[in-house]
Motif scaffolding. Structure first.
Motif, short mmCIF file in Angstrom:
data_model
loop_
_atom_site.label_atom_id
_atom_site.label_comp_id
_atom_site.label_asym_id
_atom_site.label_seq_id
_atom_site.Cartn_x
_atom_site.Cartn_y
_atom_site.Cartn_z
N ILE A 103 -5.28 -8.28 13.50
CA ILE A 103 -5.85 -7.21 14.34
C ILE A 103 -7.36 -7.13 14.28
O ILE A 103 -7.99 -6.52 15.15
N GLY A 104 -8.01 -7.69 13.25
CA GLY A 104 -9.45 -7.62 13.13
C GLY A 104 -9.93 -6.31 12.52
O GLY A 104 -9.18 -5.33 12.39
N ALA A 105 -11.21 -6.27 12.16
CA ALA A 105 -11.76 -5.17 11.37
C ALA A 105 -11.81 -3.85 12.15
O ALA A 105 -11.61 -2.77 11.57
N GLU A 106 -12.08 -3.88 13.45
CA GLU A 106 -12.19 -2.63 14.20
C GLU A 106 -10.84 -1.92 14.28
O GLU A 106 -10.74 -0.72 14.02
N ALA A 107 -9.80 -2.66 14.64
CA ALA A 107 -8.47 -2.06 14.69
C ALA A 107 -7.99 -1.69 13.28
O ALA A 107 -7.26 -0.71 13.09
N PHE A 108 -8.40 -2.48 12.28
CA PHE A 108 -8.07 -2.19 10.89
C PHE A 108 -8.61 -0.81 10.50
O PHE A 108 -7.91 -0.01 9.86
N GLU A 109 -9.82 -0.51 10.89
CA GLU A 109 -10.40 0.80 10.58
C GLU A 109 -9.62 1.91 11.27
O GLU A 109 -9.37 2.96 10.68
N ALA A 110 -9.23 1.68 12.52
CA ALA A 110 -8.45 2.69 13.23
C ALA A 110 -7.11 2.95 12.54
O ALA A 110 -6.65 4.10 12.44
N GLU A 111 -6.46 1.89 12.06
CA GLU A 111 -5.19 2.02 11.33
C GLU A 111 -5.38 2.83 10.05
O GLU A 111 -4.55 3.67 9.69
N LEU A 112 -6.47 2.56 9.36
CA LEU A 112 -6.77 3.26 8.11
C LEU A 112 -6.93 4.75 8.36
O LEU A 112 -6.29 5.59 7.70
N GLY A 139 -7.70 -10.98 4.58
CA GLY A 139 -8.60 -11.75 5.43
C GLY A 139 -8.71 -13.19 4.97
O GLY A 139 -9.36 -13.46 3.96
N ARG A 140 -8.07 -14.09 5.68
CA ARG A 140 -8.20 -15.51 5.33
C ARG A 140 -9.63 -16.00 5.55
O ARG A 140 -10.14 -16.80 4.79
N ASP A 141 -10.25 -15.50 6.61
CA ASP A 141 -11.63 -15.85 6.91
C ASP A 141 -12.56 -14.97 6.09
O ASP A 141 -12.40 -13.74 6.06
N PRO A 142 -13.54 -15.55 5.39
CA PRO A 142 -14.44 -14.73 4.55
C PRO A 142 -15.13 -13.61 5.33
O PRO A 142 -15.33 -12.52 4.78
N ALA A 143 -15.49 -13.87 6.58
CA ALA A 143 -16.15 -12.83 7.37
C ALA A 143 -15.21 -11.66 7.63
O ALA A 143 -15.62 -10.49 7.59
N VAL A 144 -13.95 -11.95 7.91
CA VAL A 144 -12.96 -10.89 8.13
C VAL A 144 -12.73 -10.12 6.83
O VAL A 144 -12.64 -8.88 6.82
N ARG A 145 -12.65 -10.86 5.71
CA ARG A 145 -12.44 -10.19 4.43
C ARG A 145 -13.61 -9.26 4.10
O ARG A 145 -13.41 -8.12 3.66
N ARG A 146 -14.84 -9.73 4.33
CA ARG A 146 -16.00 -8.88 4.07
C ARG A 146 -15.99 -7.65 4.97
O ARG A 146 -16.29 -6.54 4.52
N ALA A 147 -15.65 -7.83 6.24
CA ALA A 147 -15.64 -6.71 7.17
C ALA A 147 -14.59 -5.68 6.77
O ALA A 147 -14.83 -4.46 6.84
N ARG A 149 -13.44 -5.09 3.74
CA ARG A 149 -13.89 -4.38 2.53
C ARG A 149 -15.03 -3.42 2.85
O ARG A 149 -15.12 -2.36 2.23
N GLU A 150 -15.86 -3.77 3.79
CA GLU A 150 -16.92 -2.85 4.20
C GLU A 150 -16.32 -1.58 4.79
O GLU A 150 -16.79 -0.47 4.52
N VAL A 151 -15.28 -1.72 5.60
CA VAL A 151 -14.58 -0.55 6.14
C VAL A 151 -14.06 0.32 5.01
O VAL A 151 -14.23 1.55 5.01
N LEU A 152 -13.44 -0.29 4.02
CA LEU A 152 -12.88 0.48 2.90
C LEU A 152 -13.98 1.18 2.11
O LEU A 152 -13.83 2.35 1.73
N ARG A 153 -15.10 0.47 1.87
CA ARG A 153 -16.21 1.11 1.15
C ARG A 153 -16.74 2.31 1.93
O ARG A 153 -17.01 3.37 1.35
N GLU A 154 -16.93 2.15 3.23
CA GLU A 154 -17.48 3.24 4.04
C GLU A 154 -16.60 4.48 4.02
O GLU A 154 -17.10 5.60 4.13
#
Length: 300
Positions: A103-112, A139-147, A149-154
């Motif tokens: 789903i990617g980081a944006e939808a991930f944040e919405a789910e959270l 996140g298999r892709d490092p950029a997705v994983r970082r994004a 975790r950034e959502v979770l930190r925020e």
């Protein structure tokens, strides 16, 4: 020939340290995991889980919630109430158990965020800002994983690690099939596999921790709120206590320095597991018995 569970355990046994160990019990997919066998209810499943935890004197366990279920079955709110009223904690597992990799980081944040009102209302003042990745997909892709975790930190979350796992989730669908067909022998086989797998998981985690750190870290066990888990919970907790396990809270377990990056939702090169830490250190990961094919074939 397929390695037997007993054989796998004997391979690991020499490496297991003799000191006491602590385990935090965590359960994914509240209020509903997997289909129910005939005659079972969600209330019955959660009731047996909390009764087994109480009988074992287990400290508060953590249950991770997918609140979309409450839109589908509003009555399942009682499952969360029973869990909370028994003194256990609730955490965030995403609104609908969506996979970050899909789903990617944006939808991930919405789910959270969509999951939060239920947690805030139900948590009774306890710390619910713990997140368990659905499918353990960080996140298999490092950029997705970082994004991610950034959502979770925020949003102030800590990542709920997993350092013990024996694929308990795979038993629940099989149990539903075998109960439908009335195959008591298959259910007995499942019980044997489940307990042997749980024992193997403890031995494997302890062996890796000893090789990496010369000590037991406190372990975080991944389980699910399913009907077969409820059936097996008294025997599982008895087995672990016989092995010297002391049950601790997730917060207590993750206060260990091993878990620092997950407590802070910090960037990681790979998800924080004992297996990944061993691979990074050039340490061989013990071979584990694979029961998934056997479970998939039972009662079909």
């Amino acid at each position: 020939m397929r390695k037997t569970l007993i054989g796998a355990l004997s391979v690991l046994a020499f490496a297991v340290p003799a000191t006491a160990q602590e385990v935090a019990l965590t359960f994914d997919d509240l209020p509903a995991h997997a289909p129910l066998p005939p005659g079972e209810t969600r209330i019955g499943v959660i009731g047996r889980l909390v009764a087994a935890l109480a009988d074992a004197g287990a400290v508060p366990a953590m249950g991770f919630v997918n609140a979309s279920r409450l839109e589908e079955e509003p009555a399942d709110r009682a499952v969360l109430e029973i869990w909370r009223d028994a003194g256990h904690q609730l955490g965030n597992h995403g609104w609908a158990h969506a996979n970050l990799d899909e789903i990617g980081a944006e939808a991930f944040e919405a789910e959270l965020v969509r999951n939060e009102p239920v947690l805030e209302a139900m948590a009774d003042g306890s710390d619910w800002r713990w997140f368990r990745y659905p499918f353990l997909a960080e996140g298999r892709d490092p950029a997705v994983r970082r994004a991610g975790r950034e959502v979770l930190r925020e949003h102030g979350y800590k990542v709920a690690s997993v350092t013990m796992d024996f694929s308990d989730w795979a038993y629940n669908n099989t149990y539903e099939r075998c109960r439908k067909t009335g195959d008591a022998a298959a259910v007995a086989r499942m019980e044997t596999l489940f307990l042997a797998g749980a024992d193997e998981a403890l031995a494997a985690s302890r062996a890796l921790s000893d090789r990496l750190y010369g000590r037991d870290i406190p372990y975080v066990l991944l389980m699910h709120a399913g009907a077969f888990d409820a059936r097996m919970m008294p025997r599982l907790l008895e087995l672990y206590q016989a092995r010297g396990v002391t049950f601790v809270s997730l917060e207590a377990a993750m206060s260990d320095p091993f878990y620092e990056t997950d407590r802070e939702a910090a960037d990681t090169a790979a998800p924080l597991t004992l297996e990944n830490e061993a691979r990074a250190a050039g340490i061989a990961v013990p071979e584990r018995a694979d029961v998934l094919n056997e479970l998939a074939a039972l009662c079909t």
